[in-house]
Write a protein that holds these residues in place. Structure first.
Motif, short mmCIF file in Angstrom:
data_model
loop_
_atom_site.label_atom_id
_atom_site.label_comp_id
_atom_site.label_asym_id
_atom_site.label_seq_id
_atom_site.Cartn_x
_atom_site.Cartn_y
_atom_site.Cartn_z
N VAL A 372 0.78 -1.12 0.16
CA VAL A 372 0.07 -0.08 0.22
C VAL A 372 0.81 1.20 -0.11
O VAL A 372 0.67 2.28 -0.68
N PRO A 373 1.80 1.45 0.66
CA PRO A 373 2.74 2.48 0.75
C PRO A 373 3.38 2.52 -0.64
O PRO A 373 3.34 3.86 -0.92
N ALA A 374 3.69 1.69 -1.47
CA ALA A 374 4.29 1.70 -2.45
C ALA A 374 3.28 2.31 -3.64
O ALA A 374 3.71 3.05 -4.76
N VAL A 375 1.98 1.79 -3.56
CA VAL A 375 1.08 2.26 -4.51
C VAL A 375 0.81 3.66 -4.09
O VAL A 375 0.65 4.63 -5.34
N VAL A 376 0.44 4.34 -3.21
CA VAL A 376 0.43 5.65 -2.70
C VAL A 376 1.54 6.41 -3.35
O VAL A 376 1.39 7.41 -3.84
N GLU A 377 2.60 5.84 -3.18
CA GLU A 377 4.03 6.58 -3.30
C GLU A 377 4.05 6.82 -4.90
O GLU A 377 4.71 8.02 -5.45
N GLN A 378 3.68 5.84 -5.74
CA GLN A 378 3.85 5.94 -7.13
C GLN A 378 2.35 6.46 -7.75
O GLN A 378 2.39 6.45 -8.92
N ASP A 379 1.63 7.23 -6.92
CA ASP A 379 0.43 7.88 -7.49
C ASP A 379 -0.52 6.91 -8.17
O ASP A 379 -1.04 7.52 -9.10
N TRP A 380 -0.60 5.80 -7.49
CA TRP A 380 -1.60 4.73 -8.18
C TRP A 380 -3.07 5.39 -7.86
O TRP A 380 -4.11 5.05 -8.64
N CYS A 381 -3.35 6.26 -6.83
CA CYS A 381 -4.71 6.82 -6.65
C CYS A 381 -5.36 7.45 -7.69
O CYS A 381 -6.45 7.11 -8.31
N VAL A 382 -4.46 8.20 -8.57
CA VAL A 382 -5.17 8.93 -9.84
C VAL A 382 -5.28 7.96 -10.76
O VAL A 382 -6.21 8.02 -11.56
N VAL A 383 -4.28 7.07 -10.88
CA VAL A 383 -4.19 6.18 -12.14
C VAL A 383 -5.54 5.27 -12.10
O VAL A 383 -6.19 4.97 -13.13
N VAL A 384 -5.78 4.89 -10.76
CA VAL A 384 -6.99 4.08 -10.70
C VAL A 384 -8.28 4.56 -11.01
O VAL A 384 -9.11 4.13 -11.75
N SER A 385 -8.41 5.85 -10.18
CA SER A 385 -9.72 6.75 -10.45
C SER A 385 -9.83 7.20 -11.79
O SER A 385 -11.09 7.22 -12.20
N ASN A 386 -9.03 7.14 -12.61
CA ASN A 386 -9.16 7.75 -14.08
C ASN A 386 -9.85 6.47 -14.69
O ASN A 386 -10.59 6.88 -15.95
N LEU A 387 -9.85 5.34 -14.36
CA LEU A 387 -10.51 4.24 -15.35
C LEU A 387 -12.01 4.42 -14.90
O LEU A 387 -12.82 3.52 -15.62
N LEU A 388 -12.60 5.07 -14.02
CA LEU A 388 -14.08 5.27 -14.03
C LEU A 388 -14.78 5.69 -15.22
O LEU A 388 -15.93 5.60 -15.27
N ALA A 389 -13.83 6.49 -15.85
CA ALA A 389 -14.49 7.12 -17.12
C ALA A 389 -14.58 5.83 -18.39
O ALA A 389 -15.45 6.51 -19.31
N MET A 390 -14.32 4.64 -17.91
CA MET A 390 -14.56 3.61 -19.02
C MET A 390 -16.07 3.18 -19.03
O MET A 390 -16.75 3.20 -17.85
N PRO A 391 -16.56 2.99 -20.18
CA PRO A 391 -18.13 2.68 -20.33
C PRO A 391 -18.59 1.20 -19.65
O PRO A 391 -19.78 1.12 -19.27
N GLU A 392 -17.56 0.34 -19.45
CA GLU A 392 -18.07 -0.87 -19.10
C GLU A 392 -18.26 -0.86 -17.56
O GLU A 392 -17.69 -0.59 -16.76
N HIS A 393 -19.59 -1.37 -17.28
CA HIS A 393 -20.11 -1.49 -15.99
C HIS A 393 -19.20 -2.35 -15.19
O HIS A 393 -19.07 -2.08 -13.99
N ASP A 394 -18.65 -3.53 -15.58
CA ASP A 394 -17.97 -4.45 -14.95
C ASP A 394 -16.74 -3.75 -14.62
O ASP A 394 -16.23 -4.05 -13.40
N THR A 395 -16.19 -3.06 -15.43
CA THR A 395 -14.68 -2.28 -15.30
C THR A 395 -14.86 -1.22 -14.11
O THR A 395 -14.27 -1.14 -13.27
N ARG A 396 -16.14 -0.54 -14.25
CA ARG A 396 -16.37 0.47 -13.14
C ARG A 396 -16.56 -0.31 -11.68
O ARG A 396 -16.06 0.47 -10.76
N GLU A 397 -17.30 -1.41 -11.59
CA GLU A 397 -17.66 -1.92 -10.39
C GLU A 397 -15.94 -2.37 -9.95
O GLU A 397 -15.83 -2.02 -8.70
N LYS A 398 -15.08 -2.77 -10.73
CA LYS A 398 -13.72 -3.38 -10.13
C LYS A 398 -13.02 -2.06 -9.72
O LYS A 398 -12.50 -1.96 -8.61
N VAL A 399 -13.20 -1.14 -10.45
CA VAL A 399 -12.18 0.41 -10.09
C VAL A 399 -13.25 0.68 -8.73
O VAL A 399 -12.33 1.45 -7.85
N LEU A 400 -14.34 0.85 -8.66
CA LEU A 400 -15.08 1.64 -7.62
C LEU A 400 -14.64 0.87 -6.19
O LEU A 400 -14.38 1.58 -5.17
N LYS A 401 -14.23 -0.33 -6.25
CA LYS A 401 -13.84 -1.32 -5.00
C LYS A 401 -12.41 -1.06 -4.83
O LYS A 401 -12.23 -0.68 -3.58
#
Length: 463
Positions: A372-401
């Motif tokens: 988790v510290p490595a994920v936060v340090e490498q700015d995965w927070c923004v990388v992950v949230s940007n995937l919410l713009a994808m149209p597939e509901h299944d993808t959005r479900e995984k990203v929201l989790k």
């Protein structure tokens, strides 16, 4: 004189009446002695007794067929011939004019016969048992013919079965000709490994061998046998192949063998599989090859904290992060997010579980994994949230989790992300409509209502 004359006449009349009465009684007794109970039928059983010559002895019944003659009474008086049996309940009289015995059916009060024999005749219909029609010899011939017919039917049935099915002896011969032999999984894997490792095998033959091996090594015991045969190291070495197809199928077999199999996971990481998989993901390779490499990497890291620790030391998180900068890698990006989510939740669930001696040791291993510290340090927070713009509901479900899991570490970063706020607002509007439509259709706890709940929870936490 007159009185004496009438007395003599009366005396003569009395004598005549007395004589008639005596004759009637005599003939009635004779008639009763000749009556037989019910139909006096005699069932002639076929004898199984034979004399010394092998022939059946001749009985009296065979010699005198008249013994079977039966008198059939009607409602009219009929003459009884000598030797005929009169059914019980019939009316019998002596005709004084002809001297013949006669019989008929008794009449009931309504003029209809109600004797047991008459009811039987009505129920069964007319049965011809006249001895002139059925003699003992004819009955024997009829029985013999019935037996012959039964044999013929049985033979025809057996012939029909022979046409539909082949005898077991013939099947055995055919199997022996084919030289069929049931091979064990172990024997099959030995042959497949030999074919894959043979320099004489073509590329297609090697790929076919790997394709079949992937099916067998899914089973835990087969994967262990695969390891003892030396097949695992051959597959790991196959990851260095210059042939993309061979490399793809080698990674596929490796991932199947690693799934939930700690012994194989340890041998694989010691055999250098982790480094080779990261090289494939970091270099330019066909998408199909990278998919299989990511599959094998996921199988190695799950429930194996030592491999996760080595993954971070080798820069594996940066390798996965680089996939988000490449075009056409959306499928891989969603799989990477799913993998990271599983690894983070895996550690959280273990820490919340009841502790035992073995569990405590495993918890200590997970505590050394600073994912988790490595994920936060490498700015995965923004990388992950940007995937919410994808149209597939299944993808959005995984990203929201994943966003919900990272919320405790990325809350400040998310609050300052205007694009994320806009995206969450759009998602809420969309899922409100879809959830309302589900409810109108009668699905009160539908899929879109669950997604709407996830969006609202994230929005509420960011306020």
């Amino acid at each position: 004189m007159a009185m004496c004359h009438w007395a003599s006449l009366l005396s003569a009349a009395a004598k005549v009446n007395l004589l008639v009465l005596v004759v009637s009684v005599v003939f009635s007794q004779s008639s009763l002695s000749n009556r037989a109970p019910e139909f006096a039928l005699t069932k002639i059983e076929e004898s199984n007794i034979k004399d010394d010559s092998g022939k059946e002895p001749i009985t009296e019944d065979d010699a005198d067929p008249e013994d079977l003659e039966v008198f059939y009474p009607t409602h009219q008086w009929q003459t009884i011939r000598p030797g005929q049996a009169v059914p019980a309940g019939s009316h019998v009289r002596l005709n004084l004019q002809t001297g013949d015995r006669e019989a008929k059916l008794p009449d009931s009060e309504n003029g209809k016969s109600d004797t047991r024999e008459e009811r039987r005749r009505k129920r069964l219909g007319k049965v011809d048992v006249d001895s002139n029609s059925f003699t003992a010899q004819e009955l024997k011939k009829a029985l013999a013919k019935m037996k012959e017919n039964e044999k013929a039917e049985r033979k025809a049935h057996e012939e029909e079965v022979r046409k539909k099915f082949r005898p077991i002896e013939q099947l055995k011969e055919e199997f022996e000709k084919l030289n069929m032999k049931m091979e064990t999984d172990y024997e099959i894997m030995v042959k497949l490994i030999s074919k894959f490792n043979s320099s004489a095998s073509t590329l297609d033959e090697k790929v076919a061998a790997l394709y079949d091996l992937e099916y067998y090594v899914h089973q835990v015991d087969n994967a262990k046998d695969f390891l003892s045969m030396g097949g695992l190291q051959l597959v790991i070495d196959g990851l260095n192949s210059t042939e993309a197809t061979l490399k793809e199928h080698a990674a596929f077999v490796l991932g199947a063998a690693l799934s939930s199999n700690p012994k194989v996971q340890i041998e694989a990481i010691e055999g250098g599989a982790l480094q080779k998989l990261l090289v494939i993901l970091a270099t330019e390779q066909p998408l199909a090859v990278k998919k299989k490499a990511l599959f094998a990497l996921s199988s190695m890291l799950r429930h194996f904290p030592y491999a996760q620790q080595q993954f971070l030391k080798l820069g594996g998180l940066q390798v996965l992060r680089s996939l988000f900068r490449q075009k056409g890698m959306e499928t891989l990006q969603v799989r990477v997010v799913t993998l990271l989510y599983d690894l983070i939740v895996e550690k959280m669930l273990l820490e919340d579980s009841q502790h035992g001696d073995q569990m405590e040791e495993k918890i200590q291993q997970y505590r050394q994994v600073k994912l988790v510290p490595a994920v936060v340090e490498q700015d995965w927070c923004v990388v992950v949230s940007n995937l919410l713009a994808m149209p597939e509901h299944d993808t959005r479900e995984k990203v929201l989790k994943m966003v919900s899991v990272l919320m405790a570490f990325c809350k400040e970063r998310y609050r300052g992300d205007q694009a994320l706020s806009t995206t969450l607002g759009l998602l809420r509007s969309e899922y409100e409509e879809l959830a309302a439509e589900e409810q109108r259709e009668g699905d009160k706890e539908g899929y879109f209502k669950e997604l709407l709940g996830s969006v609202n929870t994230i929005i509420q936490e960011l306020r």
